[in-house]
Design a protein around this motif. Structure first.
Motif, PDB file in Angstrom:
ATOM      1  N   GLN A   1      48.720  40.337  39.507  1.00 17.27           N
ATOM      2  CA  GLN A   1      50.242  40.201  39.741  1.00 17.27           C
ATOM      3  C   GLN A   1      50.259  41.749  40.349  1.00 17.27           C
ATOM      4  OE1 GLN A   1      51.984  36.467  40.080  1.00 17.27           O
ATOM      5  NE2 GLN A   1      52.465  37.515  42.223  1.00 17.27           N
ATOM      6  N   LEU A   2      50.626  42.233  39.409  1.00 15.80           N
ATOM      7  CA  LEU A   2      50.972  43.515  39.674  1.00 15.80           C
ATOM      8  C   LEU A   2      49.999  43.706  40.953  1.00 15.80           C
ATOM      9  CD1 LEU A   2      51.775  45.452  36.617  1.00 15.80           C
ATOM     10  CD2 LEU A   2      53.216  45.435  38.799  1.00 15.80           C
ATOM     11  N   LEU A   3      48.541  43.847  41.111  1.00 20.13           N
ATOM     12  CA  LEU A   3      47.894  44.526  42.269  1.00 20.13           C
ATOM     13  C   LEU A   3      47.958  43.417  43.546  1.00 20.13           C
ATOM     14  CD1 LEU A   3      44.775  44.728  39.818  1.00 20.13           C
ATOM     15  CD2 LEU A   3      46.300  46.378  40.742  1.00 20.13           C
TER      16      LEU A   3
ATOM     17  N   LEU B   1      37.430  39.711  37.865  1.00 21.84           N
ATOM     18  CA  LEU B   1      36.906  37.911  38.250  1.00 21.84           C
ATOM     19  C   LEU B   1      38.495  37.537  39.732  1.00 21.84           C
ATOM     20  CD1 LEU B   1      35.685  35.192  38.547  1.00 21.84           C
ATOM     21  CD2 LEU B   1      36.361  34.515  36.639  1.00 21.84           C
ATOM     22  N   LEU B   2      39.812  37.663  39.154  1.00 23.02           N
ATOM     23  CA  LEU B   2      40.862  37.898  39.776  1.00 23.02           C
ATOM     24  C   LEU B   2      40.984  38.714  40.404  1.00 23.02           C
ATOM     25  CD1 LEU B   2      43.393  37.361  36.512  1.00 23.02           C
ATOM     26  CD2 LEU B   2      42.713  35.434  37.928  1.00 23.02           C
ATOM     27  N   VAL B   3      40.597  39.714  40.875  1.00 22.47           N
ATOM     28  CA  VAL B   3      40.716  40.410  41.788  1.00 22.47           C
ATOM     29  C   VAL B   3      39.037  39.908  43.058  1.00 22.47           C
ATOM     30  CG1 VAL B   3      40.120  42.874  43.237  1.00 22.47           C
ATOM     31  CG2 VAL B   3      40.918  42.769  41.064  1.00 22.47           C
TER      32      VAL B   3
ATOM     33  N   GLY C   1      52.361  27.882  40.017  1.00 21.04           N
ATOM     34  CA  GLY C   1      52.176  26.657  40.111  1.00 21.04           C
ATOM     35  C   GLY C   1      50.962  25.826  40.379  1.00 21.04           C
ATOM     36  N   GLY C   2      49.839  27.120  41.106  1.00 18.93           N
ATOM     37  CA  GLY C   2      48.393  26.678  41.514  1.00 18.93           C
ATOM     38  C   GLY C   2      48.535  26.116  42.558  1.00 18.93           C
ATOM     39  N   ASP C   3      50.315  26.412  43.780  1.00 15.33           N
ATOM     40  CA  ASP C   3      50.421  25.497  44.669  1.00 15.33           C
ATOM     41  C   ASP C   3      49.863  26.228  45.731  1.00 15.33           C
ATOM     42  OD1 ASP C   3      51.341  23.186  43.691  1.00 15.33           O
ATOM     43  OD2 ASP C   3      53.325  24.162  43.670  1.00 15.33           O
ATOM     44  N   GLY C   4      49.277  26.314  47.020  1.00 16.42           N
ATOM     45  CA  GLY C   4      49.162  27.140  48.156  1.00 16.42           C
ATOM     46  C   GLY C   4      48.120  27.986  48.087  1.00 16.42           C
ATOM     47  N   PRO C   5      47.336  28.753  48.751  1.00 14.60           N
ATOM     48  CA  PRO C   5      46.197  30.009  48.812  1.00 14.60           C
ATOM     49  C   PRO C   5      46.170  31.328  47.958  1.00 14.60           C
ATOM     50  CG  PRO C   5      47.754  30.103  50.641  1.00 14.60           C
ATOM     51  CD  PRO C   5      48.442  29.118  50.211  1.00 14.60           C
ATOM     52  N   PRO C   6      45.225  31.306  46.666  1.00 15.43           N
ATOM     53  CA  PRO C   6      45.824  32.161  46.728  1.00 15.43           C
ATOM     54  C   PRO C   6      45.912  33.867  47.001  1.00 15.43           C
ATOM     55  CG  PRO C   6      43.277  31.933  47.108  1.00 15.43           C
ATOM     56  CD  PRO C   6      44.119  30.511  47.060  1.00 15.43           C
ATOM     57  N   SER C   7      46.879  34.372  46.600  1.00 13.96           N
ATOM     58  CA  SER C   7      46.856  35.873  46.885  1.00 13.96           C
ATOM     59  C   SER C   7      45.942  36.894  46.447  1.00 13.96           C
ATOM     60  CB  SER C   7      48.207  36.119  46.119  1.00 13.96           C
ATOM     61  OG  SER C   7      49.465  35.318  45.913  1.00 13.96           O
ATOM     62  N   THR C   8      45.999  37.571  47.111  1.00  9.63           N
ATOM     63  CA  THR C   8      44.716  38.568  47.708  1.00  9.63           C
ATOM     64  C   THR C   8      45.362  40.078  46.789  1.00  9.63           C
ATOM     65  OG1 THR C   8      43.849  37.704  49.096  1.00  9.63           O
ATOM     66  CG2 THR C   8      42.757  39.932  48.703  1.00  9.63           C
ATOM     67  N   VAL C   9      44.439  40.749  46.085  1.00 10.39           N
ATOM     68  CA  VAL C   9      45.155  41.788  45.363  1.00 10.39           C
ATOM     69  C   VAL C   9      44.786  42.909  47.197  1.00 10.39           C
ATOM     70  CG1 VAL C   9      43.814  44.107  44.779  1.00 10.39           C
ATOM     71  CG2 VAL C   9      44.132  41.736  44.067  1.00 10.39           C
TER      72      VAL C   9
ATOM     73  N   ALA D   1      38.695  48.555  46.458  1.00 12.11           N
ATOM     74  CA  ALA D   1      38.790  49.610  45.306  1.00 12.11           C
ATOM     75  C   ALA D   1      39.595  49.729  44.440  1.00 12.11           C
ATOM     76  CB  ALA D   1      40.111  51.315  46.213  1.00 12.11           C
ATOM     77  N   VAL D   2      39.815  48.488  43.843  1.00 15.01           N
ATOM     78  CA  VAL D   2      40.491  47.884  42.945  1.00 15.01           C
ATOM     79  C   VAL D   2      38.917  47.165  41.776  1.00 15.01           C
ATOM     80  CG1 VAL D   2      41.318  46.524  40.835  1.00 15.01           C
ATOM     81  CG2 VAL D   2      42.710  47.246  43.257  1.00 15.01           C
ATOM     82  N   LEU D   3      38.217  46.731  43.126  1.00 13.68           N
ATOM     83  CA  LEU D   3      36.681  46.177  42.117  1.00 13.68           C
ATOM     84  C   LEU D   3      35.929  47.523  41.698  1.00 13.68           C
ATOM     85  CD1 LEU D   3      36.262  43.145  44.943  1.00 13.68           C
ATOM     86  CD2 LEU D   3      36.537  43.081  42.193  1.00 13.68           C
ATOM     87  N   ASP D   4      36.063  48.225  43.157  1.00 16.81           N
ATOM     88  CA  ASP D   4      34.949  49.584  42.528  1.00 16.81           C
ATOM     89  C   ASP D   4      35.774  50.516  41.279  1.00 16.81           C
ATOM     90  OD1 ASP D   4      32.936  51.318  43.719  1.00 16.81           O
ATOM     91  OD2 ASP D   4      34.566  52.773  42.871  1.00 16.81           O
ATOM     92  N   ALA D   5      36.768  50.500  40.738  1.00 17.71           N
ATOM     93  CA  ALA D   5      36.778  51.348  39.818  1.00 17.71           C
ATOM     94  C   ALA D   5      36.511  50.330  38.636  1.00 17.71           C
ATOM     95  CB  ALA D   5      38.806  51.419  40.415  1.00 17.71           C
TER      96      ALA D   5
END
Length: 271
Positions: A176-178, A223-225, A233-241, A246-250
Motif C-alpha cells: 500500500q505504501l509503495l 508477488l503483490l508488487v 473491499g476487493g473492488d476495482g482494478p488492482p493498484s500498481t506500485v 525498481a522495487v522488484l529488483d531491490a
C-alpha cells in the motif's frame, strides 16, 4: 452502572446524551475483554458501525482512549487497539499522540500469537499492519516513518514464527505504501537497506524466527508488487506500485542474500 446495561447493540445514532457516552465507554471497556465474542464481534464490530456516525469530539475521545490500550496488561486490548484506530484513520481523523503510542508499542510487542484457544484472535502483528495500511492510504501521511516502523517490527528479535498469515498482512501494508503516487525511487527501495544488512549477519544453523518472518514477508510483497494490490473491499482494478521495476529488483537483490540459488539482479555480494 453494570457494563452489561451500558452496552448498546443497535446504531449509535439511536442514543443521545449520557446514554451515548455510556455506550462508547462500554465499547472501550469491552476491547479489553478476554472473551472474543465480547471483544471482537461486540466491541470491534460496534466500532466499525459507529465510527462513521460519530462527531469530531467523539472520534477524538475514542482515539485517545483506544491509544491508551497500548499500555494495557492484556494482550487482547493491545492487539485490538490498532484495528479501531485504523477505522478512525479511514474516517479522516489521526493525531500525533496516537502515532507515538502505536510506534512505541508495535515493534516491541512480544506476544505475537495468531489465534489462542481462549482469547480467540490475538494477531498483534497483523492488526498493527492493518493500521499501517490505513495510514498508507492517507495522502498527507509521510511514508518514511511507516516504512521504518514496518521494518522495525520485522527485524525485532522474537521467538515466534508467524503462523496465521501475519507476514501477508505486513506485506500488504508495505505494498500500500509503495503505491503512493508521489513516492520517489529512493523512498521506494531505501527501506530495504536495513533488511539487507540484517540478512548479512546470518550464520550457519537454524534460521532465526525474525529472519523467517522477514523473508516470507518480502516474498509475498514481491508477488503483490508484481501482480498489483486490490483495494480492501476487493473492488476495482488492482493498484500498481509506483516504481514497480525498481522495487522488484531491490526485493530480489535482498532475498538473494538469504537464497543462494536466487540470482541477484543487481550483482550485490551474497553470503
Amino acid at each position: 452502572m453494570d457494563d452489561t446495561l451500558r452496552r448498546h447493540d443497535g446504531d449509535i445514532g439511536e442514543l443521545r446524551g449520557p446514554a451515548r457516552t455510556a455506550a462508547l465507554e462500554a465499547l472501550v471497556a469491552d476491547l479489553r475483554s478476554p472473551d472474543p465474542l465480547v471483544r471482537d464481534e461486540g466491541a470491534y464490530g460496534a466500532a466499525v458501525r459507529w465510527i462513521p456516525g460519530l462527531d469530531a469530539v467523539e472520534r477524538r475521545w475514542l482515539g485517545d482512549r483506544t491509544a491508551g490500550l497500548f499500555d494495557d496488561p492484556g494482550i487482547q486490548a493491545r492487539a485490538f487497539a490498532p484495528l479501531v484506530l485504523a477505522r478512525l484513520v479511514d474516517a479522516g481523523v489521526w493525531r500525533q499522540e496516537w502515532w507515538e503510542a502505536f510506534a512505541g508499542w508495535y515493534p516491541g510487542e512480544t506476544d505475537l500469537r495468531g489465534y489462542d484457544s481462549e482469547l480467540g484472535w490475538v494477531h498483534a502483528a497483523a492488526h498493527g499492519a492493518d493500521l499501517l495500511a490505513a495510514l498508507a492510504r492517507c495522502p498527507e501521511q509521510d511514508p518514511a516513518p511507516l516504512f521504518e516502523l514496518a521494518v522495525a517490527r520485522l527485524l525485532a528479535d522474537t521467538g515466534q514464527v508467524f503462523d496465521a498469515q501475519e507476514d501477508d498482512r505486513i506485506a500488504r501494508a508495505l505494498a500500500q505504501l509503495l503505491c503512493r503516487p508521489g513516492l520517489a525511487v529512493a523512498g521506494s527501495v531505501g527501506w530495504l537497506d536495513a533488511v539487507s544488512a540484517a540478512f548479512r549477519t546470518g550464520e550457519p544453523g537454524p534460521v532465526p524466527p525474525w529472519a523467517s518472518n522477514a523473508m516470507r514477508t518480502l516474498r509475498m510483497l514481491y508477488l503483490l508488487v508484481d501482480r498489483g494490490l486490490l483495494a480492501p473491499g476487493g473492488d476495482g482494478p488492482p493498484s500498481t506500485v509506483t516504481h514497480r521495476e525498481a522495487v522488484l529488483d531491490a526485493l530480489a537483490t535482498t532475498l538473494a542474500i538469504v537464497t543462494p540459488y536466487l540470482p541477484s539482479p543487481s550483482g550485490r555480494d551474497q553470503v
